[in-house]
Design a protein around this motif. Structure first.
Motif, PDB file in Angstrom:
ATOM      1  N   LYS A 107      -6.467 -11.419  94.660  1.00 38.42           N
ATOM      2  CA  LYS A 107      -5.442 -12.440  94.928  1.00 38.42           C
ATOM      3  C   LYS A 107      -5.485 -13.507  93.833  1.00 38.42           C
ATOM      4  O   LYS A 107      -4.450 -14.033  93.434  1.00 38.42           O
ATOM      5  CB  LYS A 107      -5.680 -13.110  96.281  1.00 38.42           C
ATOM      6  CG  LYS A 107      -5.777 -12.144  97.450  1.00 38.42           C
ATOM      7  CD  LYS A 107      -4.435 -11.903  98.088  1.00 38.42           C
ATOM      8  CE  LYS A 107      -4.577 -11.072  99.349  1.00 38.42           C
ATOM      9  NZ  LYS A 107      -3.366 -10.361  99.722  1.00 38.42           N
ATOM     10  N   LYS A 149      -7.343 -16.690 101.973  1.00 39.69           N
ATOM     11  CA  LYS A 149      -7.262 -15.265 101.634  1.00 39.69           C
ATOM     12  C   LYS A 149      -8.524 -14.805 100.932  1.00 39.69           C
ATOM     13  O   LYS A 149      -8.924 -15.399  99.921  1.00 39.69           O
ATOM     14  CB  LYS A 149      -6.078 -15.001 100.702  1.00 39.69           C
ATOM     15  CG  LYS A 149      -4.735 -15.344 101.318  1.00 39.69           C
ATOM     16  CD  LYS A 149      -3.579 -14.990 100.398  1.00 39.69           C
ATOM     17  CE  LYS A 149      -2.260 -15.205 101.121  1.00 39.69           C
ATOM     18  NZ  LYS A 149      -1.090 -14.830 100.301  1.00 39.69           N
ATOM     19  N   GLU A 191      -4.295 -21.402 100.076  1.00 41.89           N
ATOM     20  CA  GLU A 191      -2.947 -21.728  99.609  1.00 41.89           C
ATOM     21  C   GLU A 191      -2.087 -22.415 100.653  1.00 41.89           C
ATOM     22  O   GLU A 191      -2.365 -22.377 101.845  1.00 41.89           O
ATOM     23  CB  GLU A 191      -2.260 -20.509  98.988  1.00 41.89           C
ATOM     24  CG  GLU A 191      -1.937 -19.398  99.926  1.00 41.89           C
ATOM     25  CD  GLU A 191      -1.189 -18.256  99.242  1.00 41.89           C
ATOM     26  OE1 GLU A 191      -1.550 -17.854  98.127  1.00 41.89           O
ATOM     27  OE2 GLU A 191      -0.234 -17.758  99.845  1.00 41.89           O
ATOM     28  N   GLN A 192      -1.063 -23.028 100.143  1.00 36.91           N
ATOM     29  CA  GLN A 192      -0.067 -23.738 100.934  1.00 36.91           C
ATOM     30  C   GLN A 192       0.647 -22.739 101.847  1.00 36.91           C
ATOM     31  O   GLN A 192       0.919 -21.619 101.447  1.00 36.91           O
ATOM     32  CB  GLN A 192       0.905 -24.333  99.911  1.00 36.91           C
ATOM     33  CG  GLN A 192       2.169 -24.908 100.396  1.00 36.91           C
ATOM     34  CD  GLN A 192       3.192 -24.962  99.237  1.00 36.91           C
ATOM     35  OE1 GLN A 192       3.053 -24.329  98.189  1.00 36.91           O
ATOM     36  NE2 GLN A 192       4.231 -25.736  99.448  1.00 36.91           N
ATOM     37  N   LEU A 194       3.794 -21.250 103.615  1.00 40.06           N
ATOM     38  CA  LEU A 194       5.239 -21.224 103.383  1.00 40.06           C
ATOM     39  C   LEU A 194       5.930 -20.718 104.637  1.00 40.06           C
ATOM     40  O   LEU A 194       5.443 -19.783 105.277  1.00 40.06           O
ATOM     41  CB  LEU A 194       5.578 -20.291 102.212  1.00 40.06           C
ATOM     42  CG  LEU A 194       4.995 -20.680 100.858  1.00 40.06           C
ATOM     43  CD1 LEU A 194       5.301 -19.602  99.827  1.00 40.06           C
ATOM     44  CD2 LEU A 194       5.553 -22.016 100.387  1.00 40.06           C
ATOM     45  N   GLU A 198      10.274 -13.016 105.785  1.00 42.18           N
ATOM     46  CA  GLU A 198       9.695 -12.199 104.720  1.00 42.18           C
ATOM     47  C   GLU A 198      10.523 -10.949 104.472  1.00 42.18           C
ATOM     48  O   GLU A 198      11.199 -10.459 105.374  1.00 42.18           O
ATOM     49  CB  GLU A 198       8.275 -11.789 105.102  1.00 42.18           C
ATOM     50  CG  GLU A 198       7.325 -12.972 105.112  1.00 42.18           C
ATOM     51  CD  GLU A 198       5.932 -12.592 105.599  1.00 42.18           C
ATOM     52  OE1 GLU A 198       5.385 -11.601 105.095  1.00 42.18           O
ATOM     53  OE2 GLU A 198       5.417 -13.285 106.480  1.00 42.18           O
ATOM     54  N   GLU A 289       2.711 -11.837  97.961  1.00 49.28           N
ATOM     55  CA  GLU A 289       1.712 -10.914  97.409  1.00 49.28           C
ATOM     56  C   GLU A 289       2.394  -9.835  96.575  1.00 49.28           C
ATOM     57  O   GLU A 289       3.579  -9.554  96.739  1.00 49.28           O
ATOM     58  CB  GLU A 289       0.927 -10.227  98.529  1.00 49.28           C
ATOM     59  CG  GLU A 289       1.795  -9.355  99.420  1.00 49.28           C
ATOM     60  CD  GLU A 289       1.022  -8.387 100.300  1.00 49.28           C
ATOM     61  OE1 GLU A 289      -0.173  -8.174 100.069  1.00 49.28           O
ATOM     62  OE2 GLU A 289       1.645  -7.825 101.219  1.00 49.28           O
TER      63      GLU A 289
HETATM   64  P1  AMP Z   1      -0.871 -10.890 102.306  1.00 45.28           P
HETATM   65  O1  AMP Z   1      -1.992  -9.932 102.597  1.00 45.28           O
HETATM   66  O2  AMP Z   1      -1.108 -11.811 101.159  1.00 45.28           O
HETATM   67  O3  AMP Z   1       0.463 -10.212 102.272  1.00 45.28           O
HETATM   68  O4  AMP Z   1      -0.730 -11.778 103.629  1.00 45.28           O
HETATM   69  C1  AMP Z   1      -0.525 -11.191 104.891  1.00 45.28           C
HETATM   70  C2  AMP Z   1       0.503 -11.964 105.664  1.00 45.28           C
HETATM   71  O5  AMP Z   1       0.088 -13.321 105.817  1.00 45.28           O
HETATM   72  C3  AMP Z   1       1.860 -12.049 104.953  1.00 45.28           C
HETATM   73  O6  AMP Z   1       2.663 -10.944 105.191  1.00 45.28           O
HETATM   74  C4  AMP Z   1       2.415 -13.318 105.553  1.00 45.28           C
HETATM   75  O7  AMP Z   1       2.991 -13.050 106.831  1.00 45.28           O
HETATM   76  C5  AMP Z   1       1.208 -14.179 105.746  1.00 45.28           C
HETATM   77  N1  AMP Z   1       1.048 -15.110 104.614  1.00 45.28           N
HETATM   78  C6  AMP Z   1       0.338 -14.903 103.488  1.00 45.28           C
HETATM   79  N2  AMP Z   1       0.424 -15.947 102.657  1.00 45.28           N
HETATM   80  C7  AMP Z   1       1.205 -16.856 103.262  1.00 45.28           C
HETATM   81  C8  AMP Z   1       1.662 -18.167 102.920  1.00 45.28           C
HETATM   82  N3  AMP Z   1       1.317 -18.762 101.786  1.00 45.28           N
HETATM   83  N4  AMP Z   1       2.479 -18.797 103.790  1.00 45.28           N
HETATM   84  C9  AMP Z   1       2.823 -18.221 104.961  1.00 45.28           C
HETATM   85  N5  AMP Z   1       2.414 -17.005 105.346  1.00 45.28           N
HETATM   86  C10 AMP Z   1       1.612 -16.322 104.517  1.00 45.28           C
END
Ligand code: AMP
Length: 427
Positions: A107, A149, A191-192, A194, A198, A289
């Motif tokens: 990440k 994360k 992270e912030q 959001l 999606e 991501e």
């Molecule tokens: P990722 O494995 O990075 O895709 O994160 C898994 C899930 O967490 C994503 O599909 C989002 O629903 C949620 N998520 C990740 N990062 C954020 C963020 N900065 N703000 C809000 N939701 C997030």
């Protein structure tokens, strides 16, 4: 052409289904595959990380194209390994180099890449044991909720959205001090948060040119109305109604083009699919991501909506003729509903007999196998996500209804699924 496809999920069944339709596909091998892929080609019994077996197979079966389904072998360097043999110089490998796969494998790598390329993403900081105390202070003053994360691959489980500072500090300690995700959480990205809807956008690229495939939205939570624990994915739809016009222009200009230009500028060898996990924040796209392969279950709606010959697309990717290629979409909507084992994403039992999956479904329904094995002609559950039932329809609601109708024929003990896939877009 002889093709070797690595993987064993619903994604690989959908890719195999698409490859089989190409007149250029001579022999299709899937390793290790599942009973669904066995109907489309020949399953081989080695794993996706068994590089020696993959090399042997490429030689023995004179493989022309290797398609890598999951992320693990990519992050582990299957591309670089195969490229180290001169006799594979003309072989098409669908999947990026290990360094480029870090866009998914780390990440922190992905965040730094986006920062360098000016690609919109949530503000962030990264922490390890070395600056742990600084991290604690940072978290204490961070606005809520806070997204933490694990840096490395954690099978989709490494993201925690903390609603309180206490939860954030506990998670932070758990990840870094207690190695909750092993080496993957030795580094943590904070992270912030959001807020928005999606969606997933997919490109096929050779690191210089690209084409855009049909977009999709997946449903990650186990419960209806997007409640409960996160899963690998309970369903997906395509198209995504708001993915058009000005919003998609922003996606192209702010995200997709700068990403491909960044790969080129930074000499990151990238052949294959790029998955952009995006969030629409008041009409502006932000990257949540990157994945260095197709998503599962998104593939189970993307492949059915892609009208082009997939083998030809892989050839164009390799030959540098992607920019002259037009992507044709099936105008129908597609939806997939995933059947899971009771208890998933927590503990669940395997080995339950599956009834009705080999039924003859209507022509607009496709039953993709995932966690399934066959024993003496009987299909048995063999994973959390068991099958993905995709249907075409005139609109999303229609497609979902057709999948739900088909599911009425299928049964296994403690079978679970979400009947509300695509709920926001059904009418
Ligand atoms: P990722 O494995 O990075 O895709 O994160 C898994 C899930 O967490 C994503 O599909 C989002 O629903 C949620 N998520 C990740 N990062 C954020 C963020 N900065 N703000 C809000 N939701 C997030």
């Amino acid at each position: 052409m002889n093709i070797l496809l690595l993987g064993s999920g619903g994604r690989e069944h959908a890719i195999a289904w698409k490859l089989r339709q190409s007149s250029l596909c001579t022999r299709l091998f899937i390793a290790p595959g599942n009973p669904g892929t066995a109907l489309l080609g020949e399953n081989l019994s080695f794993g996706v990380n068994d590089f020696d077996a993959i090399v042997d197979c490429c030689r023995q079966k004179t493989i022309d194209i290797v398609v890598v389904g999951p992320e693990d072998p990519l992050v582990n360097g299957i591309y670089d390994h195969l490229r180290s043999f001169n006799d594979f110089d003309n072989m098409i490998i669908v999947g990026p180099s290990a360094v480029a796969a870090q866009l998914e494998g780390s990440k922190a790598f992905a965040k730094a890449f986006m920062e360098r390329q000016g690609i919109p993403t949530a503000a962030y900081r990264e922490f390890t044991k070395e600056n742990y105390l600084e991290g604690v202070e940072y978290l204490k003053q961070h606005e809520l909720p806070i997204v933490l994360k694990a840096d490395g691959l954690a099978a989709g489980k490494g993201v925690v959205i903390a609603q309180t500072h206490e939860e954030a500090l506990d998670t932070f300690a758990d990840m870094i001090q207690e190695a909750r995700f092993g080496k993957a959480s030795a580094k943590v990205v904070v992270e912030q948060f959001l807020s928005g809807v999606e969606l997933s956008v997919f490109a096929l690229t050779n690191g210089k040119e690209f084409v855009i495939l049909p977009e999709a939205k997946d449903y990650k939570r186990i419960g209806e109305g997007d409640t409960g624990l996160n899963t690998g994915g309970m369903g997906a739809i395509s198209p995504v109604p708001f993915a058009q016009g000005e919003f998609m222009e922003k996606v192209m200009n702010r995200v997709v083009k700068p990403t491909i230009e960044g790969l080129n500028r930074e000499n990151l060898t990238y052949f294959g699919f790029v998955f952009f996990g995006l969030i629409n924040v008041d009409g502006d796209p932000y990257v949540i991501e990157y994945n260095c392969r197709m998503g599962d279950p998104e593939t189970e709606v993307v492949m059915p909506r892609l009208s082009n010959d997939l083998v030809k697309l892989f050839q164009s990717m390799f030959n540098g003729t992607l920019s002259g290629t037009t992507i044709a979409f099936d105008p129908r909507a597609a939806a997939t509903v995933v059947l899971v084992s009771g208890g998933y994403p927590g503990d669940f039992e395997k080995g339950k007999p599956i009834i009705g999956l080999d039924s003859s479904f209507p022509a607009d329904t496709l039953a993709f196998h995932a966690g399934i094995r066959e024993q003496n002609g009987q299909l048995l559950t063999n994973g959390g996500r068991v099958a993905a039932i995709t249907s075409y329809g005139s609109h999303i609601g229609d497609a979902v209804s057709r999948s739900l109708q088909a599911i009425e024929k299928i049964q296994f003990e403690k079978m679970n699924f979400r009947s509300d896939i695509g709920y926001e877009f059904r009418s």
